[in-house]
Motif scaffolding. Structure first.
Motif, short mmCIF file in Angstrom:
data_model
loop_
_atom_site.label_atom_id
_atom_site.label_comp_id
_atom_site.label_asym_id
_atom_site.label_seq_id
_atom_site.Cartn_x
_atom_site.Cartn_y
_atom_site.Cartn_z
N ARG A 122 2.82 6.44 6.32
CA ARG A 122 2.07 5.81 7.29
C ARG A 122 1.94 4.25 7.21
NH1 ARG A 122 -3.45 5.54 6.79
NH2 ARG A 122 -3.47 7.00 5.06
N HIS A 123 1.95 3.95 5.94
CA HIS A 123 1.77 2.42 5.48
C HIS A 123 3.19 1.86 5.89
CE1 HIS A 123 -2.24 2.45 4.24
NE2 HIS A 123 -2.40 3.34 3.45
N TYR A 124 4.26 2.42 5.48
CA TYR A 124 5.53 1.71 5.77
C TYR A 124 5.68 1.69 7.18
CZ TYR A 124 6.73 2.57 0.69
OH TYR A 124 6.89 2.48 -0.67
N THR A 125 5.45 2.69 7.88
CA THR A 125 5.29 2.69 9.51
C THR A 125 4.40 1.38 10.12
OG1 THR A 125 5.75 4.85 9.45
CG2 THR A 125 5.06 3.98 11.81
N GLU A 126 3.42 1.20 9.59
CA GLU A 126 2.42 0.31 10.01
C GLU A 126 3.08 -1.01 9.53
OE1 GLU A 126 -0.57 -1.98 11.82
OE2 GLU A 126 0.02 0.12 12.07
N LYS A 186 0.78 -1.14 0.21
CA LYS A 186 -0.20 -0.08 -0.11
C LYS A 186 0.89 1.21 -0.10
CE LYS A 186 -4.00 -2.11 2.63
NZ LYS A 186 -4.49 -2.34 3.74
N GLY A 187 1.94 1.39 0.69
CA GLY A 187 2.77 2.28 0.93
C GLY A 187 3.56 2.48 -0.64
N ASN A 188 3.76 1.43 -1.25
CA ASN A 188 4.55 1.48 -2.57
C ASN A 188 3.70 2.26 -3.67
OD1 ASN A 188 6.78 0.30 -1.84
ND2 ASN A 188 6.04 -1.74 -2.65
N GLU A 189 2.17 1.94 -3.51
CA GLU A 189 1.11 2.55 -4.33
C GLU A 189 1.21 4.00 -4.06
OE1 GLU A 189 -0.54 1.36 -6.90
OE2 GLU A 189 0.72 -0.67 -6.57
N PHE A 190 1.20 4.67 -2.89
CA PHE A 190 1.14 6.07 -2.44
C PHE A 190 2.58 6.53 -3.02
CE2 PHE A 190 -2.33 4.64 0.37
CZ PHE A 190 -3.21 5.74 -0.01
N PHE A 191 3.50 5.87 -2.92
CA PHE A 191 4.79 6.57 -3.44
C PHE A 191 4.78 6.59 -4.84
CE2 PHE A 191 9.13 6.39 -4.74
CZ PHE A 191 9.90 7.07 -3.51
#
Length: 580
Positions: free
Chosen positions: A412-416, A397-402
């Motif tokens: 936020r997703h990488y932290t989770e 999910k973090g990759n998609e936002f990146f």
């Protein structure tokens, strides 16, 4: 982020730095103003600084945000108690117990507040003659006075006086007895004329006038008879009740010493027998209960230990025992709870009990136990939260936002993802890239270094770290990072490009192609580098620099030393030294 500020606040609180804790919790509240836990934690910090008004405001906000959360009422009761509002504290604790009737911390807070409220109320009016009958002085006066000394040999009189001493209001029951009236006069230092009834057969004494007439015939120079000296008061006997109390205490202490001796020999069953007997003899000394609780703790009978600690706290409140003893009972109870803890939630009551003990008496041992319990709770929470599958989903999910350049959402997703799997080097690498894009260089550098620590063979860790150092204009350090990465992946194009860029910047300084502003900026940054400072403070290197300027022959010799030249190259890259 609010969680990071909260974590810093918790760490400061555990270290006893409540002012710093308040600062961090306030920062977290500004980021998450509806989080009831943050207000609760700040309330506890204020209470430890005795700022009870602020603690009360935060406690009220906690209850307002989360009315069904028990700890909010514990904070509310504690703040009211600190302000001396004992009735309000009682009310707060009772409301909390309506939600959780078995909550130990609320029960203890309620008992303490009720006790303090009772002490704060004015005492009932005393009997008019109450002080006259108090203490052993009463018996001493009655024994010393000739008019009442004989009464002390009469059992019924002694019984009446004992009843009056226990409750001065009983005086009204015995006023018809002339001996009691006489004793009252002695105790009040006044002469009381007792009245006579019609049936009394009183002897007939001559009147004062008659006695004066009869004495008229005698010479006026007759020496008057001197009064006889009063007898010395006899030593007063100690009341039987006092003797019995001393005897009981001596017997109880003897049992305690026997229990201590058995405990040292690890004969725990015998120790418990002696401590139990000591409690039966003297129930006003809670040390016997505490010793038995310690024995149960050593035996692993934690439920029995907790019961004894609860009894010790309850009885200690009743007899107004030293707060240090109450704190010891609470600490021992918390220790027993920690021994039985299996999940992170099991540590919560222990942590609350340790905090309660510290409000009674601040003891380093209790503080250490609190810190250990909080650390164990945090470690277990991480273990319970660990889920590699969910971690991978969050990283994706973090990759998609990146890709969408939504870097805060990606972070936020990488932290989770890292909370679910703290050992994932890829998540640290990706988050470092986000921080770099946002210009948060220190955070990016920290994540890149963690990535390399977790997986030294992962090339992206080195490219992330080198990129951060390059943007920070630390070209020498960035070059070293890229070269270290090439040892693991010699053909990596990103690493090779990084080396090329760094060499260009370093050569630019060597050729003197920097503008005045660029040179000044680089020199300023270089002078802040500890490594540059060490080189310039080294007497040998200072002489080398002088030789390069004034002694060409010596400079040629220095040039053959690779270590010397490496240091000079650092000074050149930093703009401190220029080669022409």
């Amino acid at each position: 982020m609010a969680d990071e500020a909260k974590a810093k606040g918790n760490a400061a609180y555990s270290a006893g730095d409540y002012t710093a804790a308040i600062t961090h919790f306030t920062e977290a509240i500004n980021l998450a103003p509806t989080n009831h836990v943050l207000y609760s934690n700040r309330s506890a910090s204020y209470a430890n600084l005795h700022k009870y008004s602020d603690a009360l405001a935060d406690a009220k906000k906690t209850v307002e945000l989360k009315p069904d959360w028990v700890k909010g009422y514990s904070r509310l009761g504690s703040a009211h108690h600190g302000l001396g509002h004992f009735d309000d504290a009682v009310s707060a604790y009772k409301k909390g117990l309506e939600i959780d009737p078995n909550n130990a911390a609320l029960k203890e807070g309620l008992a303490e507040s009720q006790s303090r409220a009772a002490r704060a109320r004015p005492p009932p009016p005393t009997n008019l003659f109450g002080d006259a009958f108090s203490g052993p002085q009463m018996w001493a006066k009655l024994t010393a006075d000739p008019s009442t000394r004989a009464f002390m040999q009469q059992p019924d009189f002694v019984n009446m006086m004992q009843e009056i001493q226990k409750n001065p209001s009983n005086l009204n029951l015995y006023l018809k007895d002339q001996r009691v009236m006489q004793a009252l006069g002695v105790l009040l230092n006044v002469k009381l004329q007792g009245g006579t009834s019609e049936d009394d057969d009183m002897p007939d004494f001559p009147s004062e006038r008659t006695r004066s007439a009869e004495a008229g015939a005698e010479p006026q120079t007759k020496e008057e008879k001197k009064p006889e000296p009063e007898p010395e008061p006899e030593p007063m006997e100690v009341p039987d009740e006092e003797k019995e109390a001393k005897k009981r205490k001596a017997e109880a202490l003897k049992e305690k010493e026997a229990g201590n001796a058995a405990y040292k020999k690890k004969d725990f069953d015998t120790a418990i027998q002696h401590y139990t007997k000591a409690m039966e003899i003297d129930d006003e000394d809670i040390s016997y209960l505490l010793n038995r609780a310690a024995t149960y703790l050593e035996m692993g009978q934690y439920d029995e230990c907790i019961k004894d600690c609860d009894k010790a706290v309850e009885r200690g409140r009743e007899v107004r025992a030293d707060f240090k003893m109450i704190a010891k009972a609470l600490t021992r109870k918390g220790t027993a709870i920690v021994k039985t803890a299996k999940t992170s939630k099991d540590y919560e009551p222990a942590i609350e009990i340790f905090q309660k003990a510290l409000t009674e008496h601040r003891n380093p041992d209790t503080l250490k136990k609190l810190n250990d319990a909080e650390k164990a709770k945090k470690d277990l929470e991480q273990q319970e939260y660990f889920d590699p599958k969910v971690a991978d989903e969050e990283r994706e999910k973090g990759n998609e936002f990146f890709k969408q350049q939504k870097y805060p959402d990606a972070i936020r997703h990488y932290t989770e993802s890292l909370r679910r799997n703290p050992k994932d080097a890829k998540a640290y690498s990706n988050r470092a890239a986000c921080y770099t894009k946002l210009g948060a260089m220190p955070e990016g550098l920290k994540d890149a270094e963690k990535c390399i620590e977790l997986d030294p063979t992962f090339s992206k860790g080195y490219t992330r770290k080198g990129a951060v150092q390059f943007f920070m204009r630390e070209y020498e350090k960035a070059l070293e990072t890229y070269q270290e990465g090439l040892k693991h992946d010699p053909g990596n194009q990103d690493l090779l490009d990084g080396v090329r860029r760094c060499v260009e910047q370093i050569n630019k300084a060597s050729r003197g192609d920097l503008s005045a502003d660029e040179l000044k900026e680089r020199q300023t940054k270089g002078m802040q580098d500890p490594e540059i400072q060490n080189i310039l403070s080294d007497p040998v290197m200072r002489q080398v620099l002088v030789d390069f300027q004034e002694n060409p022959k010596a400079a040629q010799e220095h040039s053959k030393n690779p270590m010397v030249m490496a240091k000079i190259q650092k000074l050149v890259s930093a703009g401190i030294v220029q080669i022409k």
